[in-house]
Design a protein around this motif. Structure first.
Motif, PDB file in Angstrom:
ATOM      1  N   ALA A 232       0.817  -1.216   0.000  1.00 13.94           N
ATOM      2  CA  ALA A 232       0.000   0.000   0.000  1.00 13.94           C
ATOM      3  C   ALA A 232       0.849   1.264   0.000  1.00 13.94           C
ATOM      4  N   GLY A 233       2.173   1.114  -0.153  1.00 14.81           N
ATOM      5  CA  GLY A 233       3.053   2.269  -0.214  1.00 14.81           C
ATOM      6  C   GLY A 233       3.576   2.742   1.129  1.00 14.81           C
ATOM      7  N   LYS A 234       3.319   1.979   2.167  1.00 10.01           N
ATOM      8  CA  LYS A 234       3.854   2.320   3.481  1.00 10.01           C
ATOM      9  C   LYS A 234       5.303   1.832   3.588  1.00 10.01           C
ATOM     10  N   ARG A 235       6.009   2.390   4.577  1.00 10.16           N
ATOM     11  CA  ARG A 235       7.411   2.039   4.760  1.00 10.16           C
ATOM     12  C   ARG A 235       7.619   1.498   6.174  1.00 10.16           C
ATOM     13  N   PRO A 236       7.661   0.167   6.366  1.00 12.88           N
ATOM     14  CA  PRO A 236       7.906  -0.391   7.705  1.00 12.88           C
ATOM     15  C   PRO A 236       9.267   0.069   8.233  1.00 12.88           C
ATOM     16  N   VAL A 237       9.228   0.751   9.365  1.00 10.69           N
ATOM     17  CA  VAL A 237      10.445   1.358   9.918  1.00 10.69           C
ATOM     18  C   VAL A 237      11.000   0.544  11.084  1.00 10.69           C
TER      19      VAL A 237
END
Length: 481
Positions: A232-237
């Motif tokens: 979904a375009g998120k960035r797991p940090v």
């Protein structure tokens, strides 16, 4: 400013040390929880501050302690203190604290406190080895450790390092709204606060479901959430598995969690604030399974390592990670040692610039008790918890809310059908606390009120567990459960 001459400090210092020794001796005779109401302490204090110095400061301070502080304090060092988690302040650690305060060094730079910096490095390297963390978390292995003020601060600086690693433009431009952080409903609230402080917003915090039938993070559910967020375009940090949650002592599967996070290059921070030091004992080394895959690891010295607050051990795999995220160097902090690249400046490993010399109180505990002395105490507390759990399981009207976790036991009172009785459990806890011999706090397990018994005070003996159990059984009878 008027100050004490060294000889007068020696006299008044002896007076205060005598008071501390007497206070610790008298603790078993005191009610653990004070009978106070909001405002009652303020009502005993003069409203106006003195214009002139006291001519008998030592006497005045002792009077304040005896008349106001002790009667109005929750006694965390009491052998019947079973609430929250321990915040131990062993007398061994107080010796180091006195020395640290006496020296009064500000350890922001190596050059501002060479001794404090290097003692801390040696201690953290030695303890990484004693816990079984591995060479990669030592300075010799390319990582290193520091003494944070708390596990809360450790979570925050780990998150800041994770943000920097995830996005090299973070220092310049900040967050962009795509960042996500992963934890469970059992994860300490300090992580949610770190997410807030870092400016990510509550929506960035993803709550990972438990493995069915447990209160531990599901690595499969985490992997699924990571995949969906990335798509979904998120960035797991960052992912934060916990070893010994505050509520119930749940232990997340660190290895499986770290493997799930690896595909997305998410930082793995292991919060083992309470339970991590138990790995000093070889039989509890399993607690750290998977920590070799983590980016950072934290466990508190001021809980089960018997060190006066505040002190929390934090190790990172890459010694460059925290300075890369946190270092800011104005001209007035520049110096030859820093420019040489041969020293550690601990101001780059934390949020504040200033820092106390915490290493001396750790040194005092390690050398005063020895690693074997620390192991013996941890084993004794676990044995007491096992004994209490056995009594609960065999007593009608009681049940374990969760399996015991090291020295933490969670229980509730149950009705005749074996269902948790929230009202009776709460009433029993309040009755025990009012009695004064013991002090308990609570949590929620599957929506039910549960009593936590956290054993960890150095002076707690089996006799104190007997007293607690007698009080619980008496309270249960009075509640009609």
């Amino acid at each position: 400013m008027p100050d004490l001459e060294p000889d007068e400090f020696r006299r008044q210092g002896h007076q205060l040390v005598d008071w501390v020794a007497q206070y610790r001796t008298s603790l078993p005779s005191l009610h653990v929880q004070p009978n106070v109401s909001p405002g009652s302490v303020k009502a005993q204090l003069p409203r106006e501050l003195p214009e002139q110095p006291s001519q008998a400061l030592g006497d005045d301070l002792v009077a304040l302690l005896n008349d106001v502080v002790v009667p109005s304090s929750l006694h965390w060092q009491h052998p019947g203190f079973f609430g929250y988690f321990p915040a131990n302040a062993s007398l061994l650690s107080l010796l180091g604290d006195i020395a640290s305060g006496g020296i009064g060094a500000q350890g922001m730079l190596w050059s501002s406190s060479p001794a404090g910096t290097e003692i801390e490095q040696v201690l953290l390297d030695g303890l990484a080895d004693a816990l079984g963390l591995g060479r990669e978390f030592t300075f010799a292995g390319g990582g290193g450790g520091s003494l944070q003020d708390s596990a809360s601060s450790a979570s925050l600086v780990a998150l800041l390092a994770a943000l920097q690693r995830s996005n090299p433009d973070w220092r310049e431009h900040g967050v962009d709204g795509t960042e996500t952080v992963y934890a469970t409903a059992e994860t300490h609230s300090s992580l949610a606060k770190a997410v807030r402080v870092a400016g990510l917003g509550a929506r960035a915090l993803r709550i990972v479901p438990f493995t069915q039938g447990t209160l531990s993070m599901s690595a499969d559910a985490l992997a699924d959430m990571l995949a969906k967020d990335a798509a979904a375009g998120k960035r797991p940090v960052m992912v934060c598995p916990t070893v010994g949650t505050t509520g119930t002592g749940a232990i997340d599967p660190v290895r499986d969690v770290a493997l799930a996070a690896r595909e997305y290059e998410a930082w793995v921070h292991v919060d083992a604030a309470w339970a991590g030091v138990a790995a000093l004992c070889p039989e509890f080394r399993w607690l750290l399974d998977g920590a070799d895959l983590a980016d950072s690891f934290c466990t508190d010295a001021h809980k089960w390592f018997y060190t006066a607050f505040d002190a929390s051990f934090m190790w990172v795999r890459d010694a460059r990670a925290l300075p890369t995220a946190l270092s800011i160097t104005p001209e007035y902090l520049r110096n030859a040692a820093t420019e040489s690249g041969e020293v550690i400046d601990y101001r780059d490993w934390q949020v504040p610039l200033g820092r106390r010399m915490r290493a001396l109180k750790i040194w005092s505990v390690v050398h005063g008790a020895g690693l074997e002395g620390l192991r013996e105490s941890i084993r004794g507390h676990v044995a007491m918890a096992d004994s209490l759990a056995g009594r609960i399981e065999s007593e009608p009207g009681f049940a374990l809310a969760t399996p015991p976790s090291l020295a933490l036991v969670c229980l509730y009172l149950v009705d005749r059908d074996g269902r948790p009785n929230d009202a009776a459990t709460k009433a029993a806890m309040e009755a025990v606390n009012a009695e004064g011999h013991s002090f308990l706090t609570h949590t929620s397990v599957n929506g039910h009120f549960a009593i936590r018994v956290a054993i960890g005070t150095p002076t707690t003996l089996p006799d104190h567990i007997d007293t607690l159990w007698d009080s619980l059984r008496k309270a249960a009878r009075q509640s009609g459960a």
